[in-house]
Write an enzyme that holds these catalytic residues in place. Structure first.
Site, short mmCIF file in Angstrom:
data_model
loop_
_atom_site.label_atom_id
_atom_site.label_comp_id
_atom_site.label_asym_id
_atom_site.label_seq_id
_atom_site.Cartn_x
_atom_site.Cartn_y
_atom_site.Cartn_z
N ALA A 1 -15.70 2.87 9.36
CA ALA A 1 -15.23 3.10 8.00
C ALA A 1 -15.15 1.79 7.22
O ALA A 1 -15.56 1.72 6.05
CB ALA A 1 -13.85 3.78 8.03
N CYS B 1 -3.64 -3.90 7.55
CA CYS B 1 -3.74 -3.25 6.24
C CYS B 1 -2.39 -3.10 5.53
O CYS B 1 -2.26 -3.44 4.34
CB CYS B 1 -4.42 -1.89 6.38
SG CYS B 1 -3.80 -0.90 7.74
N SER C 1 -7.34 6.96 7.74
CA SER C 1 -8.40 5.95 7.77
C SER C 1 -8.03 4.74 8.61
O SER C 1 -8.91 4.09 9.17
CB SER C 1 -8.75 5.51 6.35
OG SER C 1 -7.60 4.96 5.72
N HIS D 1 -2.76 4.05 1.88
CA HIS D 1 -1.43 3.85 2.46
C HIS D 1 -0.39 3.76 1.33
O HIS D 1 -0.69 3.25 0.25
CB HIS D 1 -1.35 2.52 3.22
CG HIS D 1 -2.03 2.53 4.56
ND1 HIS D 1 -2.66 3.62 5.10
CD2 HIS D 1 -2.16 1.53 5.48
CE1 HIS D 1 -3.15 3.30 6.30
NE2 HIS D 1 -2.86 2.04 6.55
N GLN E 1 -6.50 1.85 1.89
CA GLN E 1 -6.44 1.18 3.19
C GLN E 1 -7.78 0.56 3.56
O GLN E 1 -7.82 -0.54 4.13
CB GLN E 1 -6.01 2.20 4.27
CG GLN E 1 -5.78 1.60 5.64
CD GLN E 1 -7.06 1.57 6.47
OE1 GLN E 1 -7.94 2.40 6.30
NE2 GLN E 1 -7.17 0.60 7.36
#
Lengths: 342, 342
Positions: A20, A135, A165, A248, A321
């Site tokens: 990702a 993150c 994610s 997030h 994120q």
């Protein structure tokens, strides 16, 4: 290891190109017109062979090897800690600068841990490897830095609302699949995440330490201290995985040494780089994951005086994120090294 | 108004019988074999006419009226604040005891606000109306009470993860529908909730006060103070709606006047009424909404010493919002009045 100059990177490699974050790195290199002579897409042998589009052609993802890293000037690594530990030092030996998205080197005193809006100067002190923070920590640091620069920050209590994610592309797909299962009346059975995230949530499942905190929560403490250069900062985090795809959120309580007027905090945050104030009290409108998905800015709002402590503020933030929480921050570090930071 | 004895209720009415809480009240009366001579199902004229099963027959939901309330001994009201303000005093005048699930009377000094595990004695002081607290507050109070009874509690910082059910049955249905829309690639457009909750979340949308907190957050402060009899308790809440169907979760930071050993807190919580300890550090297994959905117990776990304050603990809880957060608590109050509390 001697410091490696990063000026004028010619050959860029993405390690973990099929993940990702890897895919987002590829998209951002294009979107931001990062200066590239040659791009190499690398991954573990398991993920090699995929074709990804780049400048009108399809680039094949190659298995990572010493040979594949030869001639690489900039390695953007996002394939997990063990892969980074194996390949990053070799890439540096062969002349590359490595921007590493894993946790492998983040707390190494020889490795700068960088959020370009917060501690850009640290990036220039690197000895070959620069670590990209966790993150949740990146997002939080954008909010802490402008406030801590004004008045001494004492203690942070944070609860996170972390998207699928953060556990990778397969976790995002599992959330979609198991949500369909639940909507169809079925029983969701997870394989990627430890429990079904479909209409459910759970405490972050990273390894637990003897003190009862999980690794993700301790990353927030230790990485925030390092990024901000506040080795005594007190911070307690509760990290929670929620059924959101790729942004997030964090509920943050900030205690200072003295009172911090809300309006002053608001003005500082509104003017701070990387942040966007989304705060309309009349319309009851504050940041949401859907506001920041696919976007660079981290949204902050509902800044208020903590009713329970005259020296504390409460606020709320959301950030993508994959983007600012990972790939964008890494690209910004690369731009910083190139002298093309924005 | 003179105190009304509640012994031996013969005729029970549910006001708001068609709502999510109303339906659960009906299920719990049956499940717990609450002593009933006659059951009346009442609702606003808009919702009247529905048929709901009870003891082998279908009961028709009647529009609420003075006549419909005549002869009612116990009124379980769950149709919103304005409906309660209109009908509860009349029901009391006509001889009923009202257990009200709305916020209308919760802070009225003449009205007890009761969580049976925490302040059962308050229920017996009623003058006709007993208020059922806010759902997040009920769940939180079960955890605070046994700890505060051991050592003085000073300050609570709580972040909530609140399910769609708190906004009613239609919000739950909207979450399902809009999740389907997103999974099919469509654009979710909310009508019940202010924003789409599908793979998204947002700060609780109750009315904002001048201090920047929303009503839901201030309910947690004011109702917790009243239930626990701690008028100076400091509490700051951030309330968040998440895409979960019917269970709330809360990340809670508890500051005491002095250190509180974790193991002692764990033992107190494990033994406390209404609570279930779900805490397996070896298996990284703690409470989740899916653990408590449809169940009575509130689950608590991951109790740990706050790294940022020697006098503070961190913990995590989940509870079914419709059940212990609303309907079950109301039925437990009714049982308390009957002397059949468990």
């Amino acid at each position: 290891m001697t410091p490696v100059a990063a000026a004028n990177p010619q050959t860029v490699a993405i390690l973990g190109a099929t993940g990702a974050v890897g895919q987002e790195l590829l998209a951002l290199l294009k979107e931001r017109a990062f200066p590239i002579k040659e791009l190499r897409l690398l991954a573990s042998p398991r993920s090699a062979g995929a074709l990804l589009p780049w400048q009108g052609q399809n680039l094949e993802v190659q298995p990572v090897s010493a040979a594949a890293l030869q001639g690489v000037d900039l390695l953007l690594a996002s394939a997990g800690g063990s892969v980074s530990r194996q390949w990053a030092p070799l890439a540096v030996e062969q002349g590359a600068v490595v921007i590493d998205n894993s946790s492998a080197f983040r707390l190494d005193p020889e490795v700068p841990l960088v959020v370009p809006e917060v501690n850009p100067q640290a990036a220039l002190q690197h000895k070959g490897i620069i670590a990209n923070p966790n993150c949740t920590t990146i997002l939080l640091s954008l909010v802490l830095a402008p406030l801590a620069a004004r008045r001494p920050l004492k203690r942070v209590i944070v609860s996170t609302y972390q998207s699928a994610s953060g556990a990778g592309a397969r976790a995002m797909e599992e959330l979609r699949e198991l949500s369909s299962t639940v909507l169809a009346g079925g029983e969701p059975v997870s394989e990627v995440l430890p429990y079904s995230l479909a209409f459910n949530l759970f405490l972050h499942n990273s390894a637990l330490q003897a003190n009862g905190y999980c690794e993700e929560e301790l990353k927030m403490l230790n990485e925030t201290r390092k990024i901000m250069g506040l080795s005594n900062l007190c911070l307690s985090a509760t990290c929670v995985r929620v059924p959101v795809l790729r942004a997030h959120s964090e509920a943050v309580n900030l205690e200072f040494e003295q009172p911090f007027p809300v309006q002053e905090a608001r003005e500082l945050l509104a003017a701070a780089p990387g942040l966007e104030l989304i705060e309309d009290f009349a319309a009851n409108r504050f940041p949401m994951p859907s506001d920041v998905t696919g976007r660079d800015a981290v949204a902050v709002g509902r800044i208020r005086q903590d009713l329970s402590n005259p020296n504390a503020l409460e606020l709320w933030l959301c950030g993508d994120q994959i983007r600012k929480g990972a790939a964008l921050n890494a690209i910004q570090i690369a731009e910083l090294l190139q002298g093309i930071g924005r």
